[in-house]
Structure formats: C-alpha cells, structure tokens
Design an enzyme around this catalytic site. Structure first.
Site, PDB file in Angstrom:
ATOM      1  N   LYS A  60       0.787  -1.121   0.082  1.00 10.92           N
ATOM      2  CA  LYS A  60       0.035   0.070   0.047  1.00 10.92           C
ATOM      3  C   LYS A  60       0.997   1.196  -0.024  1.00 10.92           C
ATOM      4  O   LYS A  60       0.503   2.421  -0.645  1.00 10.92           O
ATOM      5  CB  LYS A  60      -0.853   0.107   1.145  1.00 10.92           C
ATOM      6  CG  LYS A  60      -2.140  -1.043   1.142  1.00 10.92           C
ATOM      7  CD  LYS A  60      -3.143  -1.011   2.206  1.00 10.92           C
ATOM      8  CE  LYS A  60      -4.188  -1.926   2.303  1.00 10.92           C
ATOM      9  NZ  LYS A  60      -5.091  -1.621   3.433  1.00 10.92           N
ATOM     10  N   ALA A  81      -1.260   2.063   6.812  1.00 12.88           N
ATOM     11  CA  ALA A  81      -1.131   1.043   7.695  1.00 12.88           C
ATOM     12  C   ALA A  81      -2.315   0.146   7.335  1.00 12.88           C
ATOM     13  O   ALA A  81      -3.155   0.311   6.618  1.00 12.88           O
ATOM     14  CB  ALA A  81      -1.944   1.683   9.030  1.00 12.88           C
ATOM     15  N   ASP A  82      -2.189  -1.223   7.777  1.00 12.04           N
ATOM     16  CA  ASP A  82      -3.177  -2.231   7.681  1.00 12.04           C
ATOM     17  C   ASP A  82      -3.448  -3.298   8.910  1.00 12.04           C
ATOM     18  O   ASP A  82      -2.448  -3.293   9.658  1.00 12.04           O
ATOM     19  CB  ASP A  82      -2.702  -3.119   6.568  1.00 12.04           C
ATOM     20  CG  ASP A  82      -3.861  -4.104   6.104  1.00 12.04           C
ATOM     21  OD1 ASP A  82      -4.781  -3.703   5.451  1.00 12.04           O
ATOM     22  OD2 ASP A  82      -3.779  -5.195   6.274  1.00 12.04           O
ATOM     23  N   THR A  83      -4.626  -3.364   9.315  1.00 10.98           N
ATOM     24  CA  THR A  83      -5.114  -4.414  10.414  1.00 10.98           C
ATOM     25  C   THR A  83      -5.745  -5.375  10.011  1.00 10.98           C
ATOM     26  O   THR A  83      -6.306  -5.584   9.140  1.00 10.98           O
ATOM     27  CB  THR A  83      -5.949  -3.590  11.373  1.00 10.98           C
ATOM     28  OG1 THR A  83      -5.359  -2.065  11.853  1.00 10.98           O
ATOM     29  CG2 THR A  83      -6.339  -4.224  12.402  1.00 10.98           C
TER      30      THR A  83
END
Length: 201
Positions: A60, A81-83
C-alpha cells in the site's frame, strides 16, 4: 527541515481521528477509482498473519508513493497502515457479506485472538515500519447477539467483522496490548515512526 504535515494513504476515518488526537496535521492521499486497492489485500497460501499484514502495508505504501509522485504533490511523509485479525494462524479479513461476518464472530466468541496492525512511513528515500500485536478475549457471545450486531451493519468492512470502538466493545472481556492498535493505528509506534522522518509531535 521541519515537517509540518503528513499524507495519510487510508480511507479509514478511525486512522484520521487517531492522527488528529496525536496532533498530526494530515491530508488524505487516496487510491484513484482505477487503482485496485482491494487486490493488494489478497492472502498468499500458508502466509502467517504478521508476514501478511506487513507485506500488505508495504504494498500500500509503494502504491501511495507512486501516486504521490504521479500527482506531483508537495513533499511530506506518507503513512500507510493495515490491520488484520488472526485466530491462531487463520487470517480473518473483512467479511464478504453478513453471513461471513456471523461466521467470523462465532469463531471469535469465547476465544482469544490477535489483532495485528502494521504501520509504515516514507519520506523521500527513508522508510520506517513497525508492527503492533494485541490480544483480545471475546466473551462467549450467543448466536442471537451476534445476529443483532451483524444486522447493525457495523461488521462489514472491518477486519475480523468487528470494531472495538463500536457496539462490539460489549463482547470484549479483556485486551492486552494497544487499544489504538486494535482500532487501526497504534499511536505509540506511529509517533515513533513520525519522529524518525522529522515530524515534531
């Protein structure tokens, strides 16, 4: 050189709110309609949750850096960010529909799962990344309560089919780790990364 603002390459209103809470001025740097952002979140075979969330975040950020260059925008740090939610090695991403959300929540009920949020920041050629891992224990929630929650529409678009800052907080018996990380942006790690690229908090 003092950095006055950052670009946030995320559609998540929670991440924008958490940056505002930190006092970080930010502008959105979102994917264009012709960019297939969802394709970046595909899970590779046998991929471990930590490796997955860090890889997706890096992809990303690569896309956001290219977008920034293509648009000719003023220089500033770019944050991605990624969760993801993991039950053992099983990755629970965003549910495809209400039935899928019910399936995920039934798996989580009565068990402890992990919430992993990877954060990455790039400014010029410098890139820094961090990983926040928290543990969340759900109470033994019955099918009727899960169905009511899913009917609210809140689980759709959420990793693991829930948002801890929403109605699902009533399911959470115990957490260990970063509450803001569970929401989608661990503030301690994010502040550290921003300082590394010259942002003054």
């Amino acid at each position: 050189m003092k950095v006055g603002f950052i670009y946030l390459a995320s559609q998540s209103p929670r991440r924008a709110q958490l940056l505002t809470q930190l006092g970080v001025r930010h502008e959105l740097l979102l994917a264009a309609p012709d960019e297939d952002a969802e394709a970046l979140e595909a899970v590779m075979k046998s991929e471990a949750p930590a490796a997955y969330v860090q890889r997706v975040t890096a992809l990303k950020l690569d896309a956001a850096v290219a977008r920034h260059r293509r648009l000719g925008l003023p220089p500033a740090p770019i944050l991605c960010a990624d969760t993801t939610v993991a039950l053992g090695r099983a990755i629970l991403g965003k549910p495809e529909h209400a039935r899928d959300a019910q399936r995920m929540l039934a798996l989580l009920a009565g068990h402890t799962h992990r919430v992993l949020t990877a954060v990455a920041v790039q400014h010029g050629q410098r890139r820094h990344a961090a990983l926040s891992v928290s543990r969340v224990h759900f109470a033994a929630v019955g099918a009727a309560r899960i169905a009511d929650y899913v009917a609210s529409g809140e689980p759709l678009g959420k990793a693991g089919a829930y948002a801890i800052q929403g109605r699902a907080a009533a399911f959470v018996e115990h957490i260990s780790g970063s509450h803001s990380g569970i929401m989608g942006l661990p503030m301690f790690e994010t502040a550290q990364l921003l300082r590394k690229v010259g942002f003054t908090l």
